[in-house]
Design a protein around this motif. Structure first.
Motif, short mmCIF file in Angstrom:
data_model
loop_
_atom_site.label_atom_id
_atom_site.label_comp_id
_atom_site.label_asym_id
_atom_site.label_seq_id
_atom_site.Cartn_x
_atom_site.Cartn_y
_atom_site.Cartn_z
N ARG A 13 -16.83 8.38 11.62
CA ARG A 13 -18.16 7.73 12.37
C ARG A 13 -19.16 7.56 11.86
O ARG A 13 -20.45 6.66 11.91
CB ARG A 13 -18.42 8.43 13.80
N LEU A 14 -19.42 9.00 10.51
CA LEU A 14 -20.12 9.10 10.05
C LEU A 14 -20.53 6.83 9.07
O LEU A 14 -21.46 7.00 8.52
CB LEU A 14 -20.27 9.97 8.11
N THR A 15 -19.70 6.95 9.01
CA THR A 15 -19.39 5.24 8.11
C THR A 15 -19.88 4.40 8.68
O THR A 15 -20.85 3.92 8.51
CB THR A 15 -18.02 4.93 7.49
N ASP A 16 -19.49 4.62 9.88
CA ASP A 16 -19.95 3.30 10.91
C ASP A 16 -21.52 4.18 11.33
O ASP A 16 -21.83 2.32 11.94
CB ASP A 16 -19.05 3.82 12.62
N GLU A 17 -21.85 5.03 11.59
CA GLU A 17 -23.14 5.16 11.88
C GLU A 17 -23.91 4.31 9.97
O GLU A 17 -25.11 3.96 10.65
CB GLU A 17 -23.71 6.53 12.00
N CYS A 18 -23.79 4.37 9.67
CA CYS A 18 -24.20 4.12 7.67
C CYS A 18 -24.10 3.01 8.03
O CYS A 18 -25.16 2.61 7.49
CB CYS A 18 -24.36 4.79 6.88
N ASP A 19 -23.39 1.89 8.38
CA ASP A 19 -23.50 1.12 8.22
C ASP A 19 -24.53 -0.06 9.55
O ASP A 19 -24.93 -1.24 9.16
CB ASP A 19 -21.78 0.33 8.72
N ARG A 20 -24.72 0.66 10.98
CA ARG A 20 -25.67 0.72 11.80
C ARG A 20 -27.10 0.61 11.30
O ARG A 20 -27.59 -0.34 11.33
CB ARG A 20 -25.36 1.31 13.15
N PHE A 21 -26.69 1.74 10.23
CA PHE A 21 -28.08 2.23 9.44
C PHE A 21 -29.21 0.79 8.50
O PHE A 21 -30.11 0.15 8.52
CB PHE A 21 -27.87 3.35 8.84
N CYS A 22 -27.74 0.22 7.68
CA CYS A 22 -28.18 -0.53 6.87
C CYS A 22 -28.59 -1.68 7.45
O CYS A 22 -29.59 -2.18 7.03
CB CYS A 22 -26.91 -0.65 5.95
N ARG A 23 -27.49 -1.99 8.40
CA ARG A 23 -28.14 -3.13 9.20
C ARG A 23 -29.76 -3.08 9.81
O ARG A 23 -30.55 -3.88 9.67
CB ARG A 23 -27.47 -3.64 10.48
#
Length: 537
Positions: A245-255
């Motif tokens: 879940r942390l990885t997914d949130e980081c991915d959304r942060f980049c966008r």
């Protein structure tokens, strides 16, 4: 002048056409990217295009406007919402203040009123963008760094220079709370070569760090600081599994930072650990994960465990120097030319240590040990192309310098090829497992992207990227097509009613099943069966 995007949602297409024609969108600083006639299609378009504004009716099939607004606010909080509806639902809509809807409009929509609403909305959006990019605000972000002593502690911690007996005193003296019980290091890299015109790179870096503090650190009880031209964030997890879940949130942060500030950001996600003193290893793996942007692309999160679960950091290899770091990095990521250059760099480095015959023997022993350890960690049988360790020592000790160099280049290239093939096979196996799961569970109405990722134990962002790369389709798109093909077969091969077949392929709502089927084949299930029967006769 900034131009913003609008998505219109209403099940009455004539209403949408009137709205599109009534308003001078270009003059107001907006462009309509499209429209949807139901909530399901609308959310798909929001995920794909991430519009700045969504204007939606309430009463629609499958997913109504209020549920759509709730989902958008939950997953895309920066998107502005406008609701226009009939008189009967107007008071109900106004009560939904927790959705932070910008405006509620009563049908039929008056062009003057709508123009006024979008004029004010344009000013609000301009102000938000201006605040993110304003030089003065960026300078203030730069001044709002963590206290010097805390930053020094975090830096020393990820460098591995704190002893166990010193840790309690540091935490108490610097008033730092890190309860864990699990920790994970993130390296947030802001590209210095892809900067918006007129923006100072240092100020942009500081703004990204500020956004990381607000959007990631607060959620994950994180400690955020600058280190070696990157932002480092130490996240605290309740379980090891939360790293997906942390990885997914980081991915959304980049966008998010790309859209709001024009910053191209890559987040490296390191290994999870249960001891704070192991954060140096988590940091090393996170920093290495950022390097994989050369393969997987920037503007995304990269989880080191997902892309190279058996690759170890320098601290884990047992060596107390950096002599092997660059060579092994090039073996993993480099071209043939870069690997050859890394070998030369390694030989130049060890030449300083290699002043006596005894020192030469030590260097050879270290090299062979590290090569075998690296191979073992990556499930590579080095004996297949290098022989057993004992005979290898003897052969290398007898080699002249140029012969030794050629041998090391050959071994490095062989390891690189093995790793590349293993990574490719792992990815293909990964996609094959997902397809097999769909084949066995397509009738499960709960089958979703989240479910398949839990089954495979990976983050949504990594799975989606790999699946799209290997198949050319999104997972949901693949699942829908597979279900529709199965439904078509059942329609032809059986006399069961459409709604029964819909349930068998995972659709409990017969209307939605018919909608998806028609979108796939251009005709309803009943007509599909009739037309096939007529062709056969």
């Amino acid at each position: 002048m900034e131009k913003y995007t609008v998505l219109l949602v209403d099940d009455e297409e004539e209403v949408i056409q009137v709205i599109m024609k009534k308003i001078d969108w270009e003059g107001l600083g907006f462009s309509v990217i499209g429209y949807a006639n139901n909530g399901v299609k609308a959310f798909e378009m929001v995920e794909e295009y991430q519009p700045d504004v969504v204007m939606t009716d309430i009463k629609m099939p499958y997913v109504d406007g209020m549920e759509l607004a709730h989902r958008i606010k939950e997953e895309f909080p920066a998107t502005k919402l406008l609701i226009f509806t009939g008189f009967d639902e107007f008071e109900y809509a106004k009560e939904a203040v927790h959705l932070e809807v910008e405006e509620y409009l009563l049908k039929p929509v008056n062009s003057a009123e709508l123009t006024n609403v979008f004029s004010h909305l344009k000013q609000k959006l301009d102000q938000e963008i201006s605040e993110k990019r304003n030089v003065e605000v960026l300078q203030n972000y730069y001044l709002e760094s963590l206290p010097l002593l805390q930053v020094n502690f975090y830096s020393t911690l990820i460098e591995g220079r704190i002893q166990q007996e010193e840790l309690p005193k540091y935490l108490k003296d610097y008033q730092i709370t890190m309860e864990g019980p699990f920790y994970c290091c993130l390296v947030i890299h802001t590209s210095s070569s892809r900067i918006p015109d007129g923006v100072n790179p240092l100020l942009l870096f500081t703004a990204v760090q500020k956004q990381a503090e607000e959007r990631l650190a607060e959620v994950w009880r994180g400690k955020c600081f600058s280190y070696l031209n990157n932002t480092v964030l130490i996240a605290q997890l309740s379980t090891e599994q939360e790293v997906s879940r942390l990885t997914d949130e980081c991915d959304r942060f980049c966008r998010y930072v790309k859209r709001m500030m024009g910053a191209v950001v890559t987040v490296g996600v390191g290994f999870v650990c249960s001891n704070m003193l192991e954060l140096s290893q988590s940091y090393s793996s996170a920093r290495e994960a950022v390097s994989y942007r050369a393969i997987y692309g920037a503007n995304r999160a990269i989880n080191m465990k997902e892309i190279a679960p058996r690759e170890m950091s320098e601290k884990e290899t047992g060596t107390d120097t950096e002599v092997f770091t660059h060579l092994f990095k090039m073996i993993r990521l480099g071209t043939e030319e870069e690997i050859s250059g890394a070998v030369d760099q390694y030989l130049d480095q060890i030449a300083v240590r290699n002043r006596t015959l005894q020192q030469h023997y030590i260097v050879v022993m270290e090299l062979v040990s590290e090569l075998y350890r690296f191979s073992s960690q990556n499930d590579i049988v080095m004996e297949e192309f290098a022989g057993d360790m004992r005979s290898l020592y003897g052969r290398i000790l007898d080699m002249e310098p140029e012969t030794f160099r050629k041998w090391l280049v050959q071994i490095s290239l062989s390891l690189h090829e093995k790793l590349t093939n293993a990574r490719s096979n792992s990815t293909k196996s990964f996609v094959a497992k997902a397809k097999e799961y769909v084949e066995n569970h397509y009738g499960d109405e709960t089958l979703s992207l989240d479910l398949i990722c839990r089954e495979l134990g990976v983050s949504n962002s990594y799975f989606s990227t790999i699946f799209k790369k290997e198949t050319g389709n999104s997972f949901i798109g693949y699942l829908t097509e597979y279900r529709m093909e199965k439904a078509a077969e059942m329609l032809i091969e059986s006399d069961e009613k459409s709604y029964i077949i819909g349930k068998k392929v995972g659709y409990t709502d017969p209307n939605y099943f018919s909608y998806v089927f028609k979108r796939q084949f251009g005709t309803s299930p009943s007509k599909y069966r009739t037309e096939y029967a007529e062709r056969e006769t």
